[in-house]
Design a protein around this motif. Sequence first.
Motif, mmCIF file in Angstrom:
data_model
loop_
_atom_site.group_PDB
_atom_site.id
_atom_site.type_symbol
_atom_site.label_atom_id
_atom_site.label_comp_id
_atom_site.label_asym_id
_atom_site.label_seq_id
_atom_site.Cartn_x
_atom_site.Cartn_y
_atom_site.Cartn_z
ATOM 1 N N ALA A 59 3.783 1.358 -9.180
ATOM 2 C CA ALA A 59 4.108 2.437 -8.246
ATOM 3 C C ALA A 59 3.169 2.439 -7.047
ATOM 4 C CB ALA A 59 4.050 3.778 -8.963
ATOM 5 N N GLN A 60 1.908 2.109 -7.260
ATOM 6 C CA GLN A 60 0.950 2.090 -6.154
ATOM 7 C C GLN A 60 1.101 0.862 -5.278
ATOM 8 O OE1 GLN A 60 -2.689 4.835 -7.777
ATOM 9 N NE2 GLN A 60 -3.120 2.719 -7.461
ATOM 10 N N MET A 61 1.747 -0.168 -5.751
ATOM 11 C CA MET A 61 1.956 -1.357 -4.920
ATOM 12 C C MET A 61 3.083 -1.157 -3.906
ATOM 13 S SD MET A 61 -0.350 -3.551 -5.578
ATOM 14 C CE MET A 61 0.265 -5.049 -4.848
ATOM 15 N N LEU A 62 3.909 -0.128 -4.110
ATOM 16 C CA LEU A 62 4.985 0.165 -3.170
ATOM 17 C C LEU A 62 4.432 0.995 -2.017
ATOM 18 C CD1 LEU A 62 7.757 1.153 -5.713
ATOM 19 C CD2 LEU A 62 7.487 -1.039 -4.557
ATOM 20 N N ASN A 63 4.394 0.425 -0.840
ATOM 21 C CA ASN A 63 3.907 1.124 0.342
ATOM 22 C C ASN A 63 5.088 1.649 1.141
ATOM 23 O OD1 ASN A 63 1.222 0.550 -0.219
ATOM 24 N ND2 ASN A 63 1.323 -1.415 0.798
ATOM 25 N N PHE A 64 4.909 2.783 1.787
ATOM 26 C CA PHE A 64 5.939 3.345 2.641
ATOM 27 C C PHE A 64 5.330 3.695 3.988
ATOM 28 C CE2 PHE A 64 4.221 6.551 -0.176
ATOM 29 C CZ PHE A 64 3.845 7.574 0.684
ATOM 30 N N PRO A 65 6.126 3.573 5.062
ATOM 31 C CA PRO A 65 5.578 3.810 6.403
ATOM 32 C C PRO A 65 5.262 5.288 6.647
ATOM 33 C CG PRO A 65 7.925 3.373 6.516
ATOM 34 C CD PRO A 65 7.517 3.157 5.089
ATOM 35 N N VAL A 66 4.178 5.506 7.377
ATOM 36 C CA VAL A 66 3.747 6.836 7.788
ATOM 37 C C VAL A 66 3.643 6.806 9.305
ATOM 38 C CG1 VAL A 66 1.921 8.577 7.536
ATOM 39 C CG2 VAL A 66 2.458 7.081 5.638
ATOM 40 N N LEU A 67 3.714 7.949 9.941
ATOM 41 C CA LEU A 67 3.641 8.001 11.393
ATOM 42 C C LEU A 67 2.393 7.301 11.923
ATOM 43 C CD1 LEU A 67 4.695 11.703 11.994
ATOM 44 C CD2 LEU A 67 6.073 9.664 12.332
ATOM 45 N N GLY A 68 2.532 6.693 13.069
ATOM 46 C CA GLY A 68 1.392 6.051 13.710
ATOM 47 C C GLY A 68 1.193 4.607 13.310
ATOM 48 N N THR A 123 0.870 3.298 10.300
ATOM 49 C CA THR A 123 0.125 3.054 9.062
ATOM 50 C C THR A 123 1.073 3.167 7.876
ATOM 51 O OG1 THR A 123 -0.452 5.387 8.833
ATOM 52 C CG2 THR A 123 -1.991 3.999 10.052
ATOM 53 N N SER A 124 0.571 2.891 6.712
ATOM 54 C CA SER A 124 1.392 3.014 5.512
ATOM 55 C C SER A 124 0.627 3.778 4.442
ATOM 56 C CB SER A 124 1.802 1.636 4.993
ATOM 57 O OG SER A 124 0.670 0.923 4.569
ATOM 58 N N GLY A 125 1.377 4.356 3.539
ATOM 59 C CA GLY A 125 0.786 5.100 2.433
ATOM 60 C C GLY A 125 1.353 4.610 1.122
ATOM 61 N N HIS A 126 0.750 5.033 0.034
ATOM 62 C CA HIS A 126 1.259 4.684 -1.290
ATOM 63 C C HIS A 126 1.007 5.835 -2.241
ATOM 64 C CE1 HIS A 126 -2.781 3.841 -2.883
ATOM 65 N NE2 HIS A 126 -3.020 3.323 -1.710
ATOM 66 N N LEU A 127 1.679 5.811 -3.348
ATOM 67 C CA LEU A 127 1.523 6.860 -4.350
ATOM 68 C C LEU A 127 0.143 6.765 -5.004
ATOM 69 C CD1 LEU A 127 4.997 6.516 -6.050
ATOM 70 C CD2 LEU A 127 4.318 8.184 -4.349
ATOM 71 N N VAL A 128 -0.364 7.890 -5.438
ATOM 72 C CA VAL A 128 -1.633 7.936 -6.154
ATOM 73 C C VAL A 128 -1.331 8.494 -7.541
ATOM 74 C CG1 VAL A 128 -3.955 8.893 -6.197
ATOM 75 C CG2 VAL A 128 -2.905 8.288 -4.022
ATOM 76 N N GLY A 129 -1.618 7.722 -8.571
ATOM 77 C CA GLY A 129 -1.231 8.102 -9.916
ATOM 78 C C GLY A 129 -2.335 8.666 -10.774
ATOM 79 N N SER A 130 -3.488 8.970 -10.194
ATOM 80 C CA SER A 130 -4.613 9.413 -11.016
ATOM 81 C C SER A 130 -4.366 10.770 -11.666
ATOM 82 C CB SER A 130 -5.892 9.434 -10.193
ATOM 83 O OG SER A 130 -5.725 10.243 -9.052
ATOM 84 N N VAL A 131 -3.678 11.671 -10.990
ATOM 85 C CA VAL A 131 -3.411 12.985 -11.583
ATOM 86 C C VAL A 131 -2.447 12.846 -12.758
ATOM 87 C CG1 VAL A 131 -2.458 15.271 -11.141
ATOM 88 C CG2 VAL A 131 -3.893 14.187 -9.432
ATOM 89 N N LEU A 132 -1.422 12.008 -12.601
ATOM 90 C CA LEU A 132 -0.487 11.768 -13.697
ATOM 91 C C LEU A 132 -1.208 11.177 -14.911
ATOM 92 C CD1 LEU A 132 2.401 11.613 -14.828
ATOM 93 C CD2 LEU A 132 2.590 9.380 -13.739
ATOM 94 N N LEU A 133 -2.083 10.210 -14.655
ATOM 95 C CA LEU A 133 -2.842 9.614 -15.755
ATOM 96 C C LEU A 133 -3.761 10.631 -16.422
ATOM 97 C CD1 LEU A 133 -3.825 6.118 -14.350
ATOM 98 C CD2 LEU A 133 -2.257 6.622 -16.204
ATOM 99 N N ALA A 134 -4.408 11.479 -15.630
ATOM 100 C CA ALA A 134 -5.306 12.483 -16.207
ATOM 101 C C ALA A 134 -4.539 13.471 -17.073
ATOM 102 C CB ALA A 134 -6.054 13.212 -15.100
ATOM 103 N N CYS A 135 -3.307 13.797 -16.686
ATOM 104 C CA CYS A 135 -2.498 14.707 -17.500
ATOM 105 C C CYS A 135 -2.027 14.031 -18.785
ATOM 106 C CB CYS A 135 -1.296 15.192 -16.706
ATOM 107 S SG CYS A 135 -1.716 16.321 -15.388
ATOM 108 N N LEU A 136 -1.672 12.765 -18.705
ATOM 109 C CA LEU A 136 -1.166 12.054 -19.879
ATOM 110 C C LEU A 136 -2.268 11.640 -20.845
ATOM 111 C CD1 LEU A 136 1.498 9.631 -18.371
ATOM 112 C CD2 LEU A 136 1.903 11.573 -19.875
ATOM 113 N N LEU A 137 -3.352 11.106 -20.310
ATOM 114 C CA LEU A 137 -4.367 10.465 -21.141
ATOM 115 C C LEU A 137 -5.676 11.229 -21.254
ATOM 116 C CD1 LEU A 137 -3.939 6.913 -19.603
ATOM 117 C CD2 LEU A 137 -2.870 7.774 -21.673
ATOM 118 N N GLY A 138 -5.916 12.151 -20.357
ATOM 119 C CA GLY A 138 -7.202 12.831 -20.287
ATOM 120 C C GLY A 138 -8.034 12.224 -19.167
#
Length: 77
Positions: free
Chosen positions: A28-37, A39-54
Amino acid sequence: MGAASDSLRISPQKVPLLGLSAAFIFAAQMLNFPVLGGTSGHLVGSVLLACLLGPSAAIIVMTAILVVQCLGFADGG
Protein backbone atom coordinates in the motif's frame (compact mmCIF):
# COMPACT_ATOMS: atom_id res chain seq x y z
CA MET A 1 13.01 -2.42 32.40
CA GLY A 2 10.86 -5.46 33.11
CA ALA A 3 7.65 -3.76 32.00
CA ALA A 4 9.26 -2.64 28.75
CA SER A 5 10.45 -6.14 27.89
CA ASP A 6 6.98 -7.59 28.56
CA SER A 7 5.43 -5.29 25.96
CA LEU A 8 7.88 -6.50 23.28
CA ARG A 9 6.90 -10.16 23.52
CA ILE A 10 4.92 -11.35 20.53
CA SER A 11 2.71 -14.39 20.89
CA PRO A 12 3.12 -17.16 18.29
CA GLN A 13 -0.47 -16.57 17.17
CA LYS A 14 0.41 -13.00 16.11
CA VAL A 15 3.40 -13.94 13.95
CA PRO A 16 1.35 -14.71 10.79
CA LEU A 17 -0.57 -11.47 11.30
CA LEU A 18 2.75 -9.62 11.55
CA GLY A 19 3.88 -10.96 8.17
CA LEU A 20 0.57 -10.44 6.39
CA SER A 21 0.12 -6.92 7.69
CA ALA A 22 3.73 -6.04 6.81
CA ALA A 23 3.21 -7.25 3.24
CA PHE A 24 -0.08 -5.36 2.91
CA ILE A 25 1.29 -2.09 4.30
CA PHE A 26 4.45 -2.41 2.21
CA ALA A 27 2.40 -2.80 -0.98
CA ALA A 28 0.00 0.00 0.00
CA GLN A 29 2.86 2.40 0.73
CA MET A 30 4.53 1.69 -2.60
CA LEU A 31 1.51 3.15 -4.42
CA ASN A 32 2.15 6.87 -4.87
CA PHE A 33 -0.51 9.36 -5.91
CA PRO A 34 -0.05 12.89 -7.24
CA VAL A 35 -0.48 15.88 -4.93
CA LEU A 36 -0.68 19.53 -5.91
CA GLY A 37 2.58 21.19 -6.83
CA GLY A 38 4.17 18.27 -8.67
CA THR A 39 4.86 16.15 -5.60
CA SER A 40 3.47 12.77 -4.68
CA GLY A 41 2.15 11.19 -1.52
CA HIS A 42 1.58 7.68 -0.25
CA LEU A 43 -0.45 5.95 2.41
CA VAL A 44 0.96 5.63 5.91
CA GLY A 45 0.05 2.37 7.60
CA SER A 46 1.57 2.81 11.05
CA VAL A 47 -1.74 3.63 12.76
CA LEU A 48 -3.40 0.57 11.22
CA LEU A 49 -0.51 -1.61 12.38
CA ALA A 50 -0.62 -0.13 15.89
CA CYS A 51 -4.33 -0.92 16.13
CA LEU A 52 -3.91 -4.47 14.84
CA LEU A 53 -0.65 -5.51 16.49
CA GLY A 54 0.03 -3.04 19.28
CA PRO A 55 2.50 -0.17 19.30
CA SER A 56 5.68 -2.15 19.99
CA ALA A 57 5.07 -4.66 17.20
CA ALA A 58 4.03 -1.84 14.85
CA ILE A 59 7.36 -0.09 15.42
CA ILE A 60 9.26 -3.26 14.52
CA VAL A 61 7.18 -3.89 11.39
CA MET A 62 7.30 -0.27 10.19
CA THR A 63 11.06 -0.16 10.70
CA ALA A 64 11.48 -3.25 8.54
CA ILE A 65 9.14 -1.85 5.87
CA LEU A 66 10.89 1.52 5.71
CA VAL A 67 14.36 -0.05 5.58
CA VAL A 68 13.35 -2.25 2.62
CA GLN A 69 11.66 0.69 0.88
CA CYS A 70 14.64 2.96 1.43
CA LEU A 71 17.47 0.58 0.56
CA GLY A 72 15.71 -1.56 -2.02
CA PHE A 73 13.51 0.92 -3.84
CA ALA A 74 14.89 4.38 -2.92
CA ASP A 75 11.38 5.28 -1.74
CA GLY A 76 9.60 5.75 1.57
CA GLY A 77 10.17 7.92 4.54
